[in-house]
Design a protein around this motif. Structure first.
Motif, PDB file in Angstrom:
ATOM      1  N   SER A  41      -5.916  -0.569  -1.082  1.00  0.00           N
ATOM      2  CA  SER A  41      -6.368   0.014  -2.343  1.00  0.00           C
ATOM      3  C   SER A  41      -5.958  -0.849  -3.522  1.00  0.00           C
ATOM      4  CB  SER A  41      -5.766   1.405  -2.526  1.00  0.00           C
ATOM      5  OG  SER A  41      -6.131   2.244  -1.483  1.00  0.00           O
ATOM      6  N   TYR A  88      -8.538   6.905  -3.312  1.00  0.00           N
ATOM      7  CA  TYR A  88      -8.117   5.512  -3.347  1.00  0.00           C
ATOM      8  C   TYR A  88      -9.346   4.643  -3.098  1.00  0.00           C
ATOM      9  CZ  TYR A  88      -3.355   7.234  -3.103  1.00  0.00           C
ATOM     10  OH  TYR A  88      -2.175   7.874  -3.375  1.00  0.00           O
ATOM     11  N   GLN A 105       0.833  -1.203   0.000  1.00  0.00           N
ATOM     12  CA  GLN A 105       0.000   0.000   0.000  1.00  0.00           C
ATOM     13  C   GLN A 105       0.872   1.259   0.000  1.00  0.00           C
ATOM     14  OE1 GLN A 105      -3.378   0.115  -0.218  1.00  0.00           O
ATOM     15  NE2 GLN A 105      -3.365   2.338  -0.190  1.00  0.00           N
ATOM     16  N   ALA A 107      -6.307   3.897  -7.773  1.00  0.00           N
ATOM     17  CA  ALA A 107      -6.488   5.289  -7.400  1.00  0.00           C
ATOM     18  C   ALA A 107      -7.186   5.976  -8.567  1.00  0.00           C
ATOM     19  CB  ALA A 107      -5.153   5.958  -7.127  1.00  0.00           C
ATOM     20  N   GLU A 133       0.987   4.153  -2.946  1.00  0.00           N
ATOM     21  CA  GLU A 133       0.699   5.566  -2.705  1.00  0.00           C
ATOM     22  C   GLU A 133       1.890   6.440  -3.091  1.00  0.00           C
ATOM     23  OE1 GLU A 133      -0.832   6.099   1.237  1.00  0.00           O
ATOM     24  OE2 GLU A 133      -2.513   4.740   0.870  1.00  0.00           O
ATOM     25  N   ASP A 153       1.949   9.378  -5.959  1.00  0.00           N
ATOM     26  CA  ASP A 153       2.461  10.722  -5.670  1.00  0.00           C
ATOM     27  C   ASP A 153       3.518  11.147  -6.682  1.00  0.00           C
ATOM     28  OD1 ASP A 153       0.800  10.980  -3.496  1.00  0.00           O
ATOM     29  OD2 ASP A 153       2.348  10.468  -2.024  1.00  0.00           O
TER      30      ASP A 153
END
Length: 51
Positions: free
Chosen positions: A43, A35, A14, A46, A18, A22
């Motif tokens: 998730s 998400y 995860q 996204a 993320e 980003d």
């Protein structure tokens, strides 16, 4: 406005997912990132709204 879905890679944590999202969005003017989480709070993808 456009919508982009970024899918999580197999065996990607995860936190790594993320971070990758980003980094991909660093140079994009975006409105929101959401998400889509499962019952475990993980998730699979996204959803990004951007110009």
């Amino acid at each position: 406005m456009n919508k982009k879905i970024i899918k999580r890679r197999p065996n990607e944590t995860q936190a790594d997912f993320e971070l990758r999202v980003d980094v991909l969005l660093a140079d994009v003017d975006f409105i929101s990132v959401s998400y889509v989480k499962d019952e475990n709070g993980e998730s699979d993808q996204a959803e990004v709204l951007y110009f």
